[in-house]
Structure formats: structure tokens, C-alpha cells
Design a protein around this motif. Structure first.
Motif: not given
Length: 533
Positions: A283, A397-402, A417, A421, A424
């Protein structure tokens, strides 16, 4: 020497010198040098191979920096440690800055096994020597040198832990020159330097170069993910060309956008490997690692961009990229498939508009979209969700699933998403009632705050003292209308990201337009050193 031997040596010298201009360090199959030293008139080292024959008698040749022949010696088999090692020594060598070592040749070693490396002179008896590749810096004992050292990695992808640790004890930068697509590094070689922010590992081959600050690997956390100790952990780094199917998919995705591929996709990957073969990705947090892809040098920088390819969606997305002579440096905080494409996108309604160069630049870099294929609507206001999406995209940044915890953002919303992101990454805040108000228009005060947080995420936010803040805002007669983002607006002004609406008005509470958003994002990317000027 006999005339025939002199003639063969001359031919070999010419061949090796020609090759050295093409590739600084050459290695084929499983052959290479390690543990090279040059001090007190003596050059010592080891040549290794992944094949063995009892009749192998490799010859190693030596030349001064001008290419003049110094001598030849025969390497003798010493030990097997995953490869077969042959030690050699040449005495009575005159003093030069460095000596060029070529070889091996002999029974069991053919022309394709030839390698070239330079070893730098050291006069410190406590120093084990330069042992570097062609571009290694000078050696030195005691404190680590700010120079660098190169280590050749054979086709089996293994690297000696003691050799690598010794190199990092002497140098801040160590380069691993790969013969193949990957290297497996014993983490115990890096453990002593795990928190040293000056230590940089460069891994390179014909496909590209991966620049890895050692502290971002977080070796203890990575080892825990695969249920081993750091001394049992292996870090595998891969720089491999994508397979034919993936390359074709990237080409198709670029064509769908109206563009073309300038650099074929390469898989840059880092994983920790446990004893049972279990793997886990590190990470990197908000640390951006650089990857370098070679280019032809004929690219139009305003139209070219680095991209990430997502095999699951078949889509390409923007990666912060700097272009220099014949190479692209892509910056991102994760491993993936990376390529370079070129677009030529514009919109009919921005012709002659003050924001035209900003919009076209960011459209060609896949940061901004049009409202349709032919219109951008530069003077239309922009919503909080829309700008959050642009900032997430600009940072690569890649959009998250949350969707995050906002009460008014549903998982089914198109922006779920990107809002999750952005939250976060601490790029956005919600309101006291727990809402985000994604469809509300964003004003210039809020927009400046998001951009400044993005600068902080990219570690490019300038410091502004309270005194400087007061001075920066004082020249705007409407600065008293700023509700809460006085510091953020001052930082944005200081960084050259936001201008006044006029010479003495800031317009902090006015709705921001799509054109203003594009201008600020472009300035953000330049300030963060994510794109060229």
C-alpha cells in the motif's frame, strides 16, 4: 602475444566498444558480473552463469576508460549459490577513474553470453569497491554516497542479499539491470533501510524503469500480509510487456477515444511473496512512484498522455506524466498496466474562448470531458460531485467501490465511487448534517479548497504564514466575503492556481464555471509536477 591473438583481441575490443554505445550494460541468458572491486592496482570480481560445465574456462578482458586494452585473465569456478560463480583477479593495473570489464568468453560461454560493466577506483581499504555498472558513481566508505551503483541481474531474476545490502550501505541509489522481466529481492537486504527516505531502488530493463523509494514498501506491513517475517519475505518486481491480447485491447480503447498508442502497455508490478507463494501488493498511500517508458521522441506533448489500462472495464484513464527527450515518466501510487497515447480533442464551443488551451490540454489527457462529443459548455456552472470527479481524475486515483458515509450519496449514483475516493483522500468535506450535497453548484471558495487539498495530497502544497495570508487577501476588496476558506484561498493565490475575477475582486462566493475549473486543474497539475508546462 601472437599476431593472431592480437587480431582476435582487436576485433573483440571493437565489437564490445560498439555494443557499449548501444547498451551501457549487456547481459544475456544468465550471465553477469558481481562483487567487482578496483583498488591498490588490482581488479577482482566474480562472473556468474546459470549453466555449468567442468571444462568452462571463461576469459575476462580489461580496458581503460579510453578503450585501450589492459589485459586478460581466466576466471576459476568457486561456488554455486543459485548460479555458478567464477572468481577472477587482474594485478598491476594502472590508476584510472574506472576500468571497463568485458567477458566472459571461453568454453561453455558463447558470444551471446558477453557482458560489459565498469568498476570504479577506490583507495579506501575499508571499502569493498565500486562494483557498479557503466554509470555508477564513485565509491566511498563511511557515510553513504549520494552517487549510485548498478547491479546486473541474470535471467533467473535472483539478486544476492548481501551484495544488495552492501550497495545500499555505500550508495543512496542502487540500480538493478534486469536481463529478464522480473527480479526477486530478499527483503532482508532492504530491512536496514526501510525507513530511510533517501534510499532509492531503480529497476530497469528494455521495457522501462521503475523508481522505488525503499520507505514506501512498508516491509513489515507487507510481510504481515503474507504471514511471514521481513527476513522471510521476498519482494518481486516486474517490468513486462503486455501480452498480445492486452496490447490489442489498449489499441482498441485508444481508437475508441479517437487516439493512437505511442508506447505499448507495460505491466509495472510489485508484490510481496511469502514462503508458501502467497502474494500481496504493498500500500503506497499517497506516495507517487515513477515509471519510465521509452518513446520515439516525436510526440506532441500537448496531445500525449500517460494512461492506466483497466482490464476489467477495458478503459483508459489519466496518469500524471512528464515528458522529456524520448521518455515518459508516469507517476502513480499503485501498480498496473501503463501506456502512452496521443489524442487530438477539442470542442466547437470553446473556439476563441479564454479557456480553450486549458480545456483542450486536459481533454487530451482524459481529465475533462465534454457535455457532448462536440460541446464543452465552458460557462456552465459545475456541481460539487462533478468537480470531485475531476480532482480524483487529475490525481490519477481509481474510484473506489465505496460511496462513503454521506447520507445523500447512494451506491447507485454515478458519482458514488469518486465521492467515496475523494473523501477517503481528504479532498472533500461534507456538511454538519452528514450530507455532501453532490448536485449543488460549487463556488470559487469551495473549489479553491478542493484544489489546495489536492496539492497537499500530492505533497506540493506551499506553506503560507498568517502574515503572508493577510497580505495575499488584502489586495482584494471583497475578501471579507470569504466565509471559511481564507487560508485555502491564500494558498491557491500564492501557488498561482486562482486569479481574481478582476485586479481587486476575488469573487469567492460566485459559482465556479467549467472553464474556471479546467484552468485551476491545469495549474494544479503543473504545480504538482504532474504534467509539463
Amino acid at each position: 602475444m601472437k599476431p593472431s591473438v592480437l587480431q582476435k583481441t582487436a576485433h573483440f575490443t571493437v565489437l564490445m566498444m560498439m555494443l557499449s554505445f548501444v547498451l551501457p550494460v549487456l547481459a544475456y541468458a544468465g550471465t553477469g558480473f558481481k562483487d567487482l572491486t578496483y583498488k591498490n592496482g588490482t581488479v577482482t570480481g566474480t562472473v556468474y552463469s546459470d549453466v555449468y560445465s567442468s571444462s568452462v574456462t571463461p576469459s575476462v578482458y580489461f580496458y581503460d576508460p579510453s578503450g585501450n586494452y589492459l589485459g586478460v585473465t581466466t576466471a576459476t569456478y568457486t561456488v554455486y549459490d543459485g548460479v555458478y560463480n567464477y572468481g577472477f583477479t587482474l594485478n598491476n593495473v594502472s590508476t584510472f577513474d574506472y576500468v571497463q570489464v568485458y567477458g566472459p568468453k571461453g568454453t561453455g560461454f558463447n558470444v551471446a553470453d558477453s557482458v560489459y560493466q565498469s568498476v570504479y577506483l577506490t583507495t579506501d581499504p575499508g571499502n569493498s569497491g565500486g562494483g557498479g555498472g557503466c554509470c555508477a558513481g564513485g565509491g566511498g566508505g563511511g557515510s553513504p554516497s549520494t552517487g549510485s551503483e548498478s547491479i546486473q541481474v541474470g535471467a533467473d531474476g535472483s539478486v544476492n542479499a548481501d551484495t544488495l545490502k552492501s550497495s545500499f550501505e555505500k550508495y543512496d541509489t542502487v540500480t538493478l539491470n534486469l536481463s529478464g522481466d522480473s527480479v526477486s529481492i530478499p527483503a532482508k537486504a532492504l530491512e536496514s533501510f526501510a525507513s530511510d527516505t533517501d534510499k532509492l531502488l531503480k529497476v530497469t530493463n528494455a521495457n522501462g524503469t521503475y523508481n522505488i523509494p525503499l520507505h514506501v514498501l512498508k516491509l513489515s506491513d507487507l510481510a504481515a500480509k503474507v504471514a511471514v517475517t521481513v527476513s522471510e519475505l521476498t519482494v518481486k518486481i516486474t517490468i513486462a510487456k503486455a501480452d498480445t491480447a492486452t496490447s490489442s485491447a489498449v489499441d482498441a480503447a485508444a481508437k475508441q477515444l479517437g487516439g493512437s498508442v505511442l508506447a505499448q502497455p507495460v505491466d509495472f508490478n510489485i508484490v510481496g511473496v511469502g514462503k508458501d507463494g502467497k502474494t500481496a501488493a504493498p500500500d503506497f498511500g499517497s506516495h507517487y512512484l515513477s515509471r519510465v517508458l521509452p518513446l520515439s521522441g516525436s510526440e506532441n506533448l500537448s496531445r500525449a498522455t500517460g494512461v492506466l489500462y483497466n482490464p476489467a472495464t477495458g478503459k483508459l484513464s489519466f496518469v500524471p506524466t512528464l515528458f522529456t527527450d524520448k521518455q515518459a515518466t508516469l507517476k502513480r501510487n499503485g501498480s498496473s498496466l501503463y501506456a502512452v497515447i496521443q489524442l487530438d480533442k477539442s470542442f466547437a464551443d470553446i473556439s476563441g474562448h479564454w479557456a480553450q488551451p486549458y480545456v483542450e490540454l486536459l481533454a487530451n489527457k482524459l481529465v475533462v470531458d465534454g457535455v457532448t462529443d462536440t460541446s464543452f459548455q465552458p460557462e456552465r456552472s459545475i456541481t460539487r460531485a462533478e468537480f470531485a470527479a475531476l480532482v480524483v481524475r487529475a490525481l490519477g486515483l481509481e474510484p473506489s467501490g465505496s460511496a462513503g458515509s454521506f447520507q445523500d450519496v447512494a451506491a447507485s449514483d454515478w458519482f458514488a465511487g469518486v465521492v467515496g475516493t475523494a473523501a477517503a483522500a481528504k479532498l472533500i468535506d461534507g456538511y454538519e448534517d452528514g450530507t455532501f450535497r453532490p448536485n449543488a453548484t460549487i463556488n470559487r471558495e469551495e473549489l479553491a479548497a478542493m484544489v489546495v487539498r489536492a496539492l497537499a495530497y500530492a505533497k506540493a502544497k506551499p506553506d503560507v504564514t498568517p502574515t503572508e495570508q493577510a497580505a495575499l487577501l488584502a489586495k482584494f476588496k471583497d475578501s471579507g466575503t470569504i466565509v471559511w476558506a481564507q487560508h485555502e484561498l491564500a494558498v491557491a493565490i500564492h501557488a498561482g492556481i486562482i486569479d481574481g475575477m478582476t485586479s481587486d475582486t476575488l469573487g469567492a462566493r460566485q459559482d465556479a464555471t467549467r472553464a474556471q475549473s479546467a484552468a485551476m486543474l491545469k495549474r494544479l497539475l503543473v504545480k504538482a509536477n504532474f504534467i509539463n508546462e
